[in-house]
Design an enzyme around this catalytic site. Structure first.
Site, PDB file in Angstrom:
ATOM      1  N   SER A   1       0.849  -1.187   0.000  1.00  0.00           N
ATOM      2  CA  SER A   1       0.000   0.000   0.000  1.00  0.00           C
ATOM      3  C   SER A   1       0.882   1.234   0.000  1.00  0.00           C
ATOM      4  CB  SER A   1      -0.901  -0.002   1.234  1.00  0.00           C
ATOM      5  OG  SER A   1      -1.493   1.266   1.431  1.00  0.00           O
TER       6      SER A   1
ATOM      7  N   ASN B   1      -1.605  -7.036   1.067  1.00  0.00           N
ATOM      8  CA  ASN B   1      -2.878  -7.262   0.398  1.00  0.00           C
ATOM      9  C   ASN B   1      -2.850  -8.530  -0.462  1.00  0.00           C
ATOM     10  OD1 ASN B   1      -3.956  -4.765   1.357  1.00  0.00           O
ATOM     11  ND2 ASN B   1      -2.797  -3.696  -0.230  1.00  0.00           N
TER      12      ASN B   1
ATOM     13  N   ARG C   1     -32.274 -13.114 -39.872  1.00  0.00           N
ATOM     14  CA  ARG C   1     -31.060 -12.361 -39.522  1.00  0.00           C
ATOM     15  C   ARG C   1     -31.456 -11.245 -38.581  1.00  0.00           C
ATOM     16  NH1 ARG C   1     -27.140 -12.638 -43.525  1.00  0.00           N
ATOM     17  NH2 ARG C   1     -25.821 -11.319 -42.245  1.00  0.00           N
TER      18      ARG C   1
ATOM     19  N   LYS D   1       0.707  -3.030   5.291  1.00  0.00           N
ATOM     20  CA  LYS D   1      -0.318  -3.905   4.727  1.00  0.00           C
ATOM     21  C   LYS D   1       0.277  -4.957   3.792  1.00  0.00           C
ATOM     22  CE  LYS D   1      -4.379  -2.645   3.549  1.00  0.00           C
ATOM     23  NZ  LYS D   1      -5.443  -2.056   2.706  1.00  0.00           N
TER      24      LYS D   1
END
Length: 399
Positions: free
Chosen positions: A266, A274, A305, A272
Protein backbone atom coordinates in the site's frame (compact mmCIF):
# COMPACT_ATOMS: atom_id res chain seq x y z
CA UNK A 1 3.35 -24.43 -11.01
CA UNK A 2 4.08 -21.63 -13.41
CA UNK A 3 2.79 -18.07 -12.79
CA UNK A 4 0.36 -16.59 -15.26
CA UNK A 5 1.84 -14.72 -18.17
CA UNK A 6 1.98 -10.96 -18.28
CA UNK A 7 -0.61 -9.08 -20.35
CA UNK A 8 0.03 -8.77 -24.04
CA UNK A 9 -1.97 -5.63 -24.68
CA UNK A 10 0.34 -3.24 -22.84
CA UNK A 11 -2.62 -1.22 -21.60
CA UNK A 12 -2.73 0.62 -18.29
CA UNK A 13 -5.13 -1.84 -16.68
CA UNK A 14 -4.08 -4.90 -18.68
CA UNK A 15 -1.78 -6.26 -15.98
CA UNK A 16 -4.74 -6.61 -13.62
CA UNK A 17 -7.72 -7.19 -15.90
CA UNK A 18 -6.16 -9.08 -18.84
CA UNK A 19 -4.28 -11.84 -17.03
CA UNK A 20 -3.20 -15.14 -18.53
CA UNK A 21 -3.36 -16.37 -22.10
CA UNK A 22 -6.91 -15.46 -23.06
CA UNK A 23 -6.11 -11.80 -23.77
CA UNK A 24 -3.83 -12.93 -26.60
CA UNK A 25 -6.37 -15.46 -27.84
CA UNK A 26 -9.09 -12.79 -28.25
CA UNK A 27 -6.95 -9.88 -29.42
CA UNK A 28 -7.67 -7.89 -32.58
CA UNK A 29 -4.83 -9.70 -34.31
CA UNK A 30 -6.27 -13.08 -33.30
CA UNK A 31 -9.70 -12.08 -34.60
CA UNK A 32 -8.32 -10.98 -37.97
CA UNK A 33 -6.33 -14.19 -38.23
CA UNK A 34 -9.44 -16.22 -37.43
CA UNK A 35 -11.47 -14.36 -40.07
CA UNK A 36 -8.79 -15.10 -42.65
CA UNK A 37 -8.62 -18.75 -41.56
CA UNK A 38 -12.37 -19.02 -42.07
CA UNK A 39 -12.12 -17.59 -45.60
CA UNK A 40 -9.34 -20.09 -46.37
CA UNK A 41 -11.42 -22.98 -45.03
CA UNK A 42 -14.43 -21.81 -47.01
CA UNK A 43 -12.39 -21.72 -50.20
CA UNK A 44 -10.97 -25.15 -49.45
CA UNK A 45 -14.46 -26.56 -49.06
CA UNK A 46 -16.06 -24.87 -52.09
CA UNK A 47 -13.45 -23.78 -54.65
CA UNK A 48 -11.43 -25.72 -57.22
CA UNK A 49 -8.04 -26.75 -55.79
CA UNK A 50 -6.04 -24.13 -57.72
CA UNK A 51 -8.33 -21.28 -56.65
CA UNK A 52 -8.39 -22.52 -53.05
CA UNK A 53 -4.59 -22.64 -52.99
CA UNK A 54 -4.34 -19.11 -54.39
CA UNK A 55 -6.75 -17.79 -51.75
CA UNK A 56 -4.87 -19.59 -48.98
CA UNK A 57 -1.56 -18.15 -50.20
CA UNK A 58 -2.97 -14.62 -50.35
CA UNK A 59 -4.45 -14.88 -46.86
CA UNK A 60 -1.17 -16.17 -45.43
CA UNK A 61 0.75 -13.11 -46.67
CA UNK A 62 -1.84 -10.39 -46.31
CA UNK A 63 -1.08 -7.43 -44.02
CA UNK A 64 -4.14 -5.91 -42.38
CA UNK A 65 -4.29 -2.49 -40.75
CA UNK A 66 -6.71 -3.32 -37.93
CA UNK A 67 -7.59 0.31 -37.31
CA UNK A 68 -8.41 0.91 -40.95
CA UNK A 69 -10.42 -2.30 -41.09
CA UNK A 70 -12.39 -1.21 -38.06
CA UNK A 71 -13.15 2.17 -39.60
CA UNK A 72 -14.26 0.51 -42.83
CA UNK A 73 -16.49 -1.83 -40.83
CA UNK A 74 -18.61 1.12 -39.76
CA UNK A 75 -19.75 1.61 -43.36
CA UNK A 76 -21.11 -1.92 -43.70
CA UNK A 77 -21.91 -2.84 -40.09
CA UNK A 78 -19.20 -5.51 -39.75
CA UNK A 79 -15.50 -6.04 -40.57
CA UNK A 80 -16.02 -9.00 -42.91
CA UNK A 81 -17.22 -6.97 -45.88
CA UNK A 82 -14.08 -4.79 -46.15
CA UNK A 83 -11.84 -7.77 -45.39
CA UNK A 84 -13.35 -9.76 -48.26
CA UNK A 85 -12.78 -6.76 -50.54
CA UNK A 86 -9.10 -6.72 -49.58
CA UNK A 87 -8.72 -10.45 -50.27
CA UNK A 88 -10.41 -10.15 -53.65
CA UNK A 89 -8.11 -7.31 -54.56
CA UNK A 90 -4.92 -9.28 -54.00
CA UNK A 91 -5.81 -12.78 -55.24
CA UNK A 92 -5.17 -13.72 -58.88
CA UNK A 93 -8.09 -12.82 -61.14
CA UNK A 94 -8.93 -16.46 -61.86
CA UNK A 95 -9.51 -17.11 -58.14
CA UNK A 96 -11.44 -13.94 -57.38
CA UNK A 97 -14.92 -15.39 -57.96
CA UNK A 98 -14.23 -18.11 -55.38
CA UNK A 99 -13.49 -15.71 -52.51
CA UNK A 100 -16.32 -15.86 -49.94
CA UNK A 101 -18.43 -17.94 -52.31
CA UNK A 102 -21.86 -18.95 -50.99
CA UNK A 103 -21.33 -17.29 -47.61
CA UNK A 104 -22.76 -14.27 -45.89
CA UNK A 105 -20.80 -12.01 -43.57
CA UNK A 106 -22.41 -13.52 -40.48
CA UNK A 107 -21.23 -16.98 -41.54
CA UNK A 108 -17.63 -15.81 -41.46
CA UNK A 109 -17.83 -13.77 -38.29
CA UNK A 110 -19.80 -16.37 -36.32
CA UNK A 111 -17.40 -19.12 -37.38
CA UNK A 112 -14.41 -16.96 -36.46
CA UNK A 113 -16.03 -16.33 -33.07
CA UNK A 114 -16.24 -20.08 -32.52
CA UNK A 115 -12.58 -20.52 -33.49
CA UNK A 116 -11.60 -17.74 -31.09
CA UNK A 117 -13.83 -18.98 -28.27
CA UNK A 118 -12.61 -22.56 -28.57
CA UNK A 119 -8.97 -21.52 -28.29
CA UNK A 120 -9.73 -19.21 -25.37
CA UNK A 121 -11.69 -21.87 -23.50
CA UNK A 122 -8.70 -24.20 -23.74
CA UNK A 123 -6.67 -21.59 -21.83
CA UNK A 124 -9.43 -21.08 -19.25
CA UNK A 125 -9.65 -24.84 -18.73
CA UNK A 126 -5.90 -25.12 -18.25
CA UNK A 127 -5.89 -22.56 -15.43
CA UNK A 128 -9.09 -23.84 -13.80
CA UNK A 129 -7.75 -27.40 -13.83
CA UNK A 130 -4.47 -26.32 -12.26
CA UNK A 131 -6.29 -24.38 -9.54
CA UNK A 132 -8.59 -27.35 -8.90
CA UNK A 133 -5.61 -29.68 -8.55
CA UNK A 134 -4.23 -27.54 -5.71
CA UNK A 135 -7.56 -27.66 -3.89
CA UNK A 136 -7.69 -31.44 -4.39
CA UNK A 137 -4.29 -31.79 -2.75
CA UNK A 138 -5.48 -29.67 0.18
CA UNK A 139 -8.73 -31.62 0.53
CA UNK A 140 -6.68 -34.79 1.03
CA UNK A 141 -3.87 -33.32 3.10
CA UNK A 142 -6.05 -31.27 5.48
CA UNK A 143 -9.02 -33.61 5.92
CA UNK A 144 -8.42 -33.61 9.70
CA UNK A 145 -7.12 -30.06 10.18
CA UNK A 146 -9.73 -28.18 12.24
CA UNK A 147 -10.87 -24.64 11.56
CA UNK A 148 -13.97 -22.69 12.46
CA UNK A 149 -16.77 -22.96 9.96
CA UNK A 150 -18.51 -19.65 9.37
CA UNK A 151 -22.12 -18.94 8.51
CA UNK A 152 -23.42 -15.42 7.86
CA UNK A 153 -19.78 -14.36 8.43
CA UNK A 154 -19.96 -15.52 12.06
CA UNK A 155 -18.21 -18.49 13.67
CA UNK A 156 -20.41 -21.59 13.58
CA UNK A 157 -18.95 -25.03 14.39
CA UNK A 158 -15.60 -26.61 13.60
CA UNK A 159 -15.01 -28.12 10.17
CA UNK A 160 -11.85 -29.55 8.63
CA UNK A 161 -10.07 -27.23 6.22
CA UNK A 162 -10.08 -30.20 3.87
CA UNK A 163 -13.87 -29.86 3.58
CA UNK A 164 -13.59 -26.19 2.62
CA UNK A 165 -10.98 -27.15 0.02
CA UNK A 166 -13.31 -29.92 -1.22
CA UNK A 167 -16.12 -27.38 -1.65
CA UNK A 168 -13.78 -25.16 -3.65
CA UNK A 169 -12.78 -28.20 -5.69
CA UNK A 170 -16.39 -29.13 -6.36
CA UNK A 171 -17.21 -25.68 -7.74
CA UNK A 172 -14.12 -25.53 -9.92
CA UNK A 173 -14.73 -29.03 -11.25
CA UNK A 174 -18.37 -28.21 -12.03
CA UNK A 175 -17.24 -25.17 -14.00
CA UNK A 176 -14.61 -27.24 -15.78
CA UNK A 177 -17.15 -29.92 -16.68
CA UNK A 178 -19.48 -27.34 -18.24
CA UNK A 179 -16.68 -25.87 -20.32
CA UNK A 180 -15.56 -29.32 -21.45
CA UNK A 181 -19.11 -30.16 -22.53
CA UNK A 182 -19.27 -27.22 -24.94
CA UNK A 183 -19.05 -27.81 -28.66
CA UNK A 184 -18.09 -25.11 -31.11
CA UNK A 185 -19.98 -25.27 -34.37
CA UNK A 186 -19.21 -23.66 -37.69
CA UNK A 187 -21.78 -21.36 -39.27
CA UNK A 188 -22.59 -21.58 -42.96
CA UNK A 189 -26.02 -20.79 -44.34
CA UNK A 190 -25.61 -18.11 -46.95
CA UNK A 191 -27.85 -15.10 -47.31
CA UNK A 192 -30.94 -16.46 -45.51
CA UNK A 193 -29.91 -19.86 -44.21
CA UNK A 194 -30.58 -21.92 -47.34
CA UNK A 195 -27.07 -22.20 -48.84
CA UNK A 196 -28.61 -21.08 -52.12
CA UNK A 197 -26.05 -20.79 -54.90
CA UNK A 198 -24.00 -23.85 -53.95
CA UNK A 199 -24.51 -27.10 -55.82
CA UNK A 200 -23.39 -29.22 -52.85
CA UNK A 201 -23.47 -28.81 -49.10
CA UNK A 202 -19.87 -28.06 -47.98
CA UNK A 203 -20.60 -27.56 -44.27
CA UNK A 204 -19.00 -30.80 -43.00
CA UNK A 205 -15.77 -30.17 -44.88
CA UNK A 206 -15.76 -26.47 -43.98
CA UNK A 207 -16.17 -27.23 -40.27
CA UNK A 208 -13.60 -30.02 -40.28
CA UNK A 209 -10.95 -27.74 -41.78
CA UNK A 210 -11.32 -25.48 -38.73
CA UNK A 211 -11.59 -28.20 -36.10
CA UNK A 212 -15.23 -27.28 -35.43
CA UNK A 213 -18.38 -29.36 -35.41
CA UNK A 214 -20.94 -29.15 -38.20
CA UNK A 215 -24.34 -27.84 -37.06
CA UNK A 216 -27.54 -29.55 -38.07
CA UNK A 217 -28.67 -26.33 -39.71
CA UNK A 218 -27.55 -22.68 -39.76
CA UNK A 219 -27.95 -20.86 -36.45
CA UNK A 220 -27.98 -17.22 -37.57
CA UNK A 221 -30.85 -16.38 -35.21
CA UNK A 222 -30.90 -19.50 -33.03
CA UNK A 223 -28.30 -18.33 -30.54
CA UNK A 224 -28.42 -21.03 -27.87
CA UNK A 225 -24.78 -21.88 -28.64
CA UNK A 226 -23.75 -18.38 -27.60
CA UNK A 227 -25.98 -18.56 -24.52
CA UNK A 228 -24.48 -21.92 -23.51
CA UNK A 229 -20.99 -20.50 -23.90
CA UNK A 230 -21.91 -17.40 -21.92
CA UNK A 231 -23.42 -19.45 -19.11
CA UNK A 232 -20.42 -21.75 -18.86
CA UNK A 233 -18.00 -18.82 -18.79
CA UNK A 234 -20.10 -17.01 -16.19
CA UNK A 235 -20.10 -20.09 -13.96
CA UNK A 236 -16.34 -20.47 -14.39
CA UNK A 237 -15.76 -16.86 -13.36
CA UNK A 238 -18.12 -17.27 -10.41
CA UNK A 239 -16.47 -20.49 -9.24
CA UNK A 240 -13.09 -18.77 -9.28
CA UNK A 241 -14.58 -15.76 -7.52
CA UNK A 242 -16.07 -17.91 -4.75
CA UNK A 243 -12.64 -19.31 -3.88
CA UNK A 244 -11.05 -15.88 -4.08
CA UNK A 245 -13.71 -14.37 -1.81
CA UNK A 246 -12.97 -16.97 0.86
CA UNK A 247 -9.24 -16.36 0.50
CA UNK A 248 -9.64 -12.61 1.03
CA UNK A 249 -11.69 -13.26 4.16
CA UNK A 250 -9.29 -15.85 5.56
CA UNK A 251 -6.34 -13.57 4.81
CA UNK A 252 -7.70 -10.66 6.87
CA UNK A 253 -5.25 -9.46 9.49
CA UNK A 254 -7.52 -10.46 12.39
CA UNK A 255 -8.02 -13.94 10.91
CA UNK A 256 -4.64 -14.73 9.30
CA UNK A 257 -5.47 -18.32 8.36
CA UNK A 258 -3.97 -18.08 4.86
CA UNK A 259 -1.32 -15.89 3.25
CA UNK A 260 -0.58 -15.26 -0.40
CA UNK A 261 2.98 -15.85 -1.56
CA UNK A 262 3.38 -12.41 -3.14
CA UNK A 263 1.03 -9.99 -1.40
CA UNK A 264 0.80 -6.43 -2.64
CA UNK A 265 1.66 -3.33 -0.67
CA UNK A 266 0.00 0.00 0.00
CA UNK A 267 1.31 3.47 -0.83
CA UNK A 268 -0.19 4.92 2.35
CA UNK A 269 0.10 1.94 4.71
CA UNK A 270 3.41 0.11 4.28
CA UNK A 271 2.46 -2.48 6.91
CA UNK A 272 -0.32 -3.90 4.73
CA UNK A 273 -0.01 -7.20 2.85
CA UNK A 274 -2.88 -7.26 0.40
CA UNK A 275 -3.95 -10.59 -1.22
CA UNK A 276 -3.63 -9.13 -4.69
CA UNK A 277 -4.14 -12.32 -6.70
CA UNK A 278 -7.40 -13.06 -4.89
CA UNK A 279 -8.54 -9.44 -5.18
CA UNK A 280 -7.77 -9.44 -8.90
CA UNK A 281 -9.66 -12.71 -9.34
CA UNK A 282 -12.67 -11.01 -7.78
CA UNK A 283 -12.28 -7.92 -9.96
CA UNK A 284 -12.45 -10.10 -13.08
CA UNK A 285 -15.27 -12.32 -11.82
CA UNK A 286 -17.42 -9.33 -10.85
CA UNK A 287 -17.66 -8.25 -14.49
CA UNK A 288 -19.03 -11.57 -15.75
CA UNK A 289 -22.73 -11.39 -14.75
CA UNK A 290 -23.50 -8.27 -16.77
CA UNK A 291 -21.72 -9.64 -19.83
CA UNK A 292 -23.61 -12.93 -19.52
CA UNK A 293 -26.90 -11.02 -19.32
CA UNK A 294 -26.14 -9.10 -22.52
CA UNK A 295 -25.37 -12.30 -24.40
CA UNK A 296 -28.50 -13.97 -23.07
CA UNK A 297 -30.49 -11.01 -24.36
CA UNK A 298 -29.30 -11.76 -27.87
CA UNK A 299 -31.33 -14.97 -27.86
CA UNK A 300 -34.27 -12.85 -28.98
CA UNK A 301 -33.48 -12.29 -32.65
CA UNK A 302 -35.68 -11.38 -35.59
CA UNK A 303 -36.58 -13.75 -38.42
CA UNK A 304 -33.57 -15.11 -40.37
CA UNK A 305 -31.06 -12.36 -39.52
CA UNK A 306 -31.12 -10.16 -36.42
CA UNK A 307 -31.18 -6.37 -36.54
CA UNK A 308 -28.68 -5.46 -33.85
CA UNK A 309 -28.85 -8.41 -31.46
CA UNK A 310 -26.07 -10.23 -33.31
CA UNK A 311 -23.90 -7.11 -33.43
CA UNK A 312 -24.44 -6.65 -29.69
CA UNK A 313 -22.71 -9.99 -29.01
CA UNK A 314 -19.27 -9.17 -30.36
CA UNK A 315 -17.73 -7.06 -27.62
CA UNK A 316 -19.43 -8.76 -24.63
CA UNK A 317 -18.32 -12.17 -25.89
CA UNK A 318 -14.73 -11.04 -26.17
CA UNK A 319 -14.87 -9.36 -22.76
CA UNK A 320 -16.51 -12.37 -21.12
CA UNK A 321 -13.83 -14.68 -22.45
CA UNK A 322 -11.23 -12.22 -21.16
CA UNK A 323 -12.64 -11.82 -17.65
CA UNK A 324 -13.28 -15.56 -17.22
CA UNK A 325 -9.74 -16.23 -18.40
CA UNK A 326 -8.32 -13.54 -16.13
CA UNK A 327 -10.22 -14.88 -13.12
CA UNK A 328 -8.97 -18.41 -13.75
CA UNK A 329 -5.38 -17.26 -14.33
CA UNK A 330 -5.34 -15.08 -11.22
CA UNK A 331 -6.84 -17.86 -9.09
CA UNK A 332 -4.21 -20.28 -10.32
CA UNK A 333 -1.56 -17.78 -9.25
CA UNK A 334 -3.28 -17.17 -5.91
CA UNK A 335 -3.58 -20.82 -4.93
CA UNK A 336 -0.23 -21.99 -6.27
CA UNK A 337 1.59 -19.91 -3.65
CA UNK A 338 -0.98 -19.80 -0.84
CA UNK A 339 0.25 -20.75 2.65
CA UNK A 340 -2.33 -22.44 4.86
CA UNK A 341 -1.76 -21.71 8.56
CA UNK A 342 -3.32 -24.73 10.23
CA UNK A 343 -1.92 -23.68 13.63
CA UNK A 344 -3.81 -20.39 13.44
CA UNK A 345 -6.96 -22.24 12.40
CA UNK A 346 -6.66 -24.63 15.35
CA UNK A 347 -6.05 -21.75 17.78
CA UNK A 348 -9.32 -20.13 16.67
CA UNK A 349 -11.16 -23.39 17.34
CA UNK A 350 -9.65 -23.61 20.82
CA UNK A 351 -10.48 -19.98 21.62
CA UNK A 352 -14.07 -20.61 20.65
CA UNK A 353 -14.28 -23.34 23.28
CA UNK A 354 -14.31 -26.42 21.06
CA UNK A 355 -11.79 -28.86 22.60
CA UNK A 356 -12.38 -31.42 19.90
CA UNK A 357 -10.60 -34.36 21.53
CA UNK A 358 -12.70 -34.06 24.70
CA UNK A 359 -15.98 -33.12 23.04
CA UNK A 360 -19.02 -35.38 23.31
CA UNK A 361 -18.73 -36.04 19.56
CA UNK A 362 -14.97 -36.61 19.67
CA UNK A 363 -15.30 -39.89 17.78
CA UNK A 364 -16.69 -37.98 14.78
CA UNK A 365 -16.09 -34.28 15.47
CA UNK A 366 -16.62 -33.40 11.80
CA UNK A 367 -19.65 -35.58 11.16
CA UNK A 368 -19.63 -36.94 7.59
CA UNK A 369 -16.99 -34.51 6.29
CA UNK A 370 -14.67 -37.38 5.29
CA UNK A 371 -17.35 -38.84 3.03
CA UNK A 372 -17.97 -35.47 1.39
CA UNK A 373 -14.26 -34.93 0.83
CA UNK A 374 -13.93 -38.38 -0.72
CA UNK A 375 -16.90 -37.72 -3.02
CA UNK A 376 -15.31 -34.51 -4.30
CA UNK A 377 -11.99 -36.25 -4.85
CA UNK A 378 -13.60 -39.18 -6.67
CA UNK A 379 -15.36 -36.83 -9.06
CA UNK A 380 -12.18 -34.83 -9.61
CA UNK A 381 -10.13 -37.92 -10.41
CA UNK A 382 -12.69 -39.74 -12.55
CA UNK A 383 -12.48 -39.66 -16.35
CA UNK A 384 -14.91 -37.00 -17.59
CA UNK A 385 -15.08 -37.86 -21.24
CA UNK A 386 -14.11 -40.37 -23.86
CA UNK A 387 -12.45 -39.37 -27.11
CA UNK A 388 -13.13 -35.66 -27.61
CA UNK A 389 -15.86 -34.68 -30.03
CA UNK A 390 -15.16 -32.47 -33.01
CA UNK A 391 -15.49 -28.88 -31.99
CA UNK A 392 -14.98 -29.53 -28.26
CA UNK A 393 -12.20 -27.77 -26.33
CA UNK A 394 -10.67 -31.21 -25.65
CA UNK A 395 -10.16 -31.90 -29.35
CA UNK A 396 -6.82 -31.18 -31.03
CA UNK A 397 -6.45 -27.48 -31.79
CA UNK A 398 -6.50 -26.90 -35.53
CA UNK A 399 -5.37 -23.29 -35.04
Amino acid sequence: MRPSSSPSDGSLFGGVLHRGRVADAVSDAAWVRALLDVEVALAGATAPPAAAAAIADACSHILIDVGALGRAAAVHGNPVHPLVAIIREIVPSQAREWVHVGATTQDVLDTAAMVIARRAVVAVLDDLTAAAEVTAQWAEAYRSAPMMGRTLLQQAVPIPFGLKAAQWLSGLDAARDRLRALTFAAQLGGAAGTLAGLAADPVEQFAARLGLSAPGLPWHTERSRIADLAGALGIAAGAAGKVARDVTLLAQTEIGEVTEAAPGGSTAMPHKRNPIAAVSTLAAAAQAPGLVATLMGSLIAEHERAAGAWHAEWRPLRELLTVAGSAAAWLRECLSGLTVHTDVMRAAVDRAGWPLENHASAARPFGHADAFIDAALRHHRSPHSGPPRAGSPNAADHG
